[in-house]
Design a protein around this motif. Structure first.
Motif, PDB file in Angstrom:
ATOM      1  N   UNK A 160       7.257  -9.576   6.559  1.00  0.00           N
ATOM      2  CA  UNK A 160       5.687  -9.487   6.502  1.00  0.00           C
ATOM      3  C   UNK A 160       5.136 -10.005   5.004  1.00  0.00           C
ATOM      4  N   UNK A 161       5.982  -9.657   3.925  1.00  0.00           N
ATOM      5  CA  UNK A 161       5.620  -9.951   2.531  1.00  0.00           C
ATOM      6  C   UNK A 161       6.026  -9.148   1.502  1.00  0.00           C
ATOM      7  N   UNK A 162       5.473  -8.992   0.265  1.00  0.00           N
ATOM      8  CA  UNK A 162       5.772  -8.245  -0.808  1.00  0.00           C
ATOM      9  C   UNK A 162       4.576  -7.269  -1.121  1.00  0.00           C
ATOM     10  N   UNK A 163       5.107  -6.045  -1.461  1.00  0.00           N
ATOM     11  CA  UNK A 163       4.231  -4.722  -1.555  1.00  0.00           C
ATOM     12  C   UNK A 163       4.065  -4.410  -3.025  1.00  0.00           C
ATOM     13  N   UNK A 164       2.985  -3.989  -3.464  1.00  0.00           N
ATOM     14  CA  UNK A 164       2.691  -3.223  -4.718  1.00  0.00           C
ATOM     15  C   UNK A 164       1.574  -2.230  -4.525  1.00  0.00           C
ATOM     16  N   UNK A 165       1.576  -1.312  -5.394  1.00  0.00           N
ATOM     17  CA  UNK A 165       0.380  -0.128  -5.099  1.00  0.00           C
ATOM     18  C   UNK A 165      -0.368  -0.149  -6.325  1.00  0.00           C
TER      19      UNK A 165
ATOM     20  N   UNK B 215      -0.423   4.881   6.646  1.00  0.00           N
ATOM     21  CA  UNK B 215       0.684   5.600   6.700  1.00  0.00           C
ATOM     22  C   UNK B 215       1.971   5.218   5.677  1.00  0.00           C
ATOM     23  N   UNK B 216       2.033   4.147   5.460  1.00  0.00           N
ATOM     24  CA  UNK B 216       2.790   3.561   4.250  1.00  0.00           C
ATOM     25  C   UNK B 216       2.476   3.744   3.022  1.00  0.00           C
ATOM     26  N   UNK B 217       1.190   3.714   2.776  1.00  0.00           N
ATOM     27  CA  UNK B 217       0.477   4.171   1.440  1.00  0.00           C
ATOM     28  C   UNK B 217       1.153   5.496   1.075  1.00  0.00           C
ATOM     29  N   UNK B 218       0.787   6.644   2.166  1.00  0.00           N
ATOM     30  CA  UNK B 218       0.811   8.015   1.749  1.00  0.00           C
ATOM     31  C   UNK B 218       2.470   8.350   1.792  1.00  0.00           C
TER      32      UNK B 218
ATOM     33  N   UNK C 126      -8.016   8.510  -1.641  1.00  0.00           N
ATOM     34  CA  UNK C 126      -8.519   7.565  -0.662  1.00  0.00           C
ATOM     35  C   UNK C 126      -8.884   6.248  -1.303  1.00  0.00           C
ATOM     36  N   UNK C 127      -8.824   6.200  -2.696  1.00  0.00           N
ATOM     37  CA  UNK C 127      -9.168   4.747  -3.341  1.00  0.00           C
ATOM     38  C   UNK C 127      -8.045   4.322  -3.803  1.00  0.00           C
ATOM     39  N   UNK C 128      -6.824   4.449  -3.390  1.00  0.00           N
ATOM     40  CA  UNK C 128      -5.461   4.422  -3.767  1.00  0.00           C
ATOM     41  C   UNK C 128      -4.577   3.837  -2.730  1.00  0.00           C
ATOM     42  N   UNK C 129      -4.049   2.531  -3.024  1.00  0.00           N
ATOM     43  CA  UNK C 129      -2.949   2.287  -1.455  1.00  0.00           C
ATOM     44  C   UNK C 129      -2.215   1.242  -2.115  1.00  0.00           C
ATOM     45  N   UNK C 130      -1.667   0.548  -0.919  1.00  0.00           N
ATOM     46  CA  UNK C 130      -0.587  -0.590  -1.149  1.00  0.00           C
ATOM     47  C   UNK C 130      -1.420  -1.938  -0.794  1.00  0.00           C
ATOM     48  N   UNK C 131      -0.992  -3.175  -1.453  1.00  0.00           N
ATOM     49  CA  UNK C 131      -1.236  -4.409  -1.183  1.00  0.00           C
ATOM     50  C   UNK C 131      -0.153  -5.099  -0.809  1.00  0.00           C
ATOM     51  N   UNK C 132      -0.361  -6.010   0.106  1.00  0.00           N
ATOM     52  CA  UNK C 132       0.669  -6.729   0.554  1.00  0.00           C
ATOM     53  C   UNK C 132       0.299  -8.370   0.472  1.00  0.00           C
TER      54      UNK C 132
END
Length: 207
Positions: free
Chosen positions: A65-70, A112-115, A164-170
């Protein structure tokens, strides 16, 4: 080390059938070579007017699906992605004369992935995600330290939830280029490119 990989080069016949497998091979090589932070990558974004910015971030996962950072979604990169959802990643493995360059669409990962990832972080990093309004101007260092102290007190007796303002980017690749340095600047550049009709093709680019 540089000479070893330059002499080996990168042949089309040796390339994996898909980019995730090829990336896995090269990432394993970078780890085995003892490169410092082989998961460090330069992330380029642009605002709505097309003005670019870059920063170094850490790869936290990848698959087809891609590459993930947070990150903090309110940061400069978060705001730019919201306005212009495209980006590029560069893995600069200089000691091996290798680079991997990814270009594509940027999307948020599901909550869910972020948490799940946030729960795996050291507590200090969890608190820092709450304390820092990333990319905002601070009056001084003391203001940041005080914000951290207040957050540490707030969550003193309980688990720290993902903000809530923090999470992953793909980064969802449209192209993934594997660049191998060679002598006389006749480098090997092989690029996986997503086709409009589906599937991928591999192209050799002039150095």
């Amino acid at each position: 080390m540089r000479r070893e990989y330059a002499e080996r080069g990168l042949r089309r016949a040796d390339l994996a059938a898909d980019w995730p497998t090829q990336f896995e091979r090269w990432f394993a090589d970078a780890v085995a070579a003892g490169l410092p932070e082989p998961n460090a990558m330069v992330f380029a974004t642009a605002d709505a007017a097309g003005r670019p910015s870059t920063r170094t971030v850490l790869l936290k996962g990848y698959d087809e699906r891609g590459l993930v950072l947070f990150t903090n979604y309110g940061s400069r990169k978060g705001a730019e992605v919201a306005a212009n959802p495209h980006g590029s990643l560069l893995f600069p493995w200089f000691a091996m004369q290798r680079q991997v360059v990814v270009r594509g669409r940027v999307e948020r990962v599901d909550r869910a992935e972020t948490e799940a990832y946030f729960a795996s972080r050291p507590r200090g990093s969890q608190l820092g995600a709450w304390a820092s309004e990333q990319s905002r101007v601070l009056p001084d260092r003391a203001a940041l330290d005080e914000a951290y102290r207040e957050v540490a007190e707030r969550f003193a007796d309980r688990e720290v939830p993902a903000p809530p303002h923090w999470g992953g980017l793909r980064v969802v690749p449209e192209t993934v280029e594997f660049w191998q340095g060679r002598v006389s600047r006749l480098h090997d550049r092989l690029r996986y490119r997503r086709l409009d009709a589906g599937g991928w093709t591999v192209e050799r680019l002039a150095p």
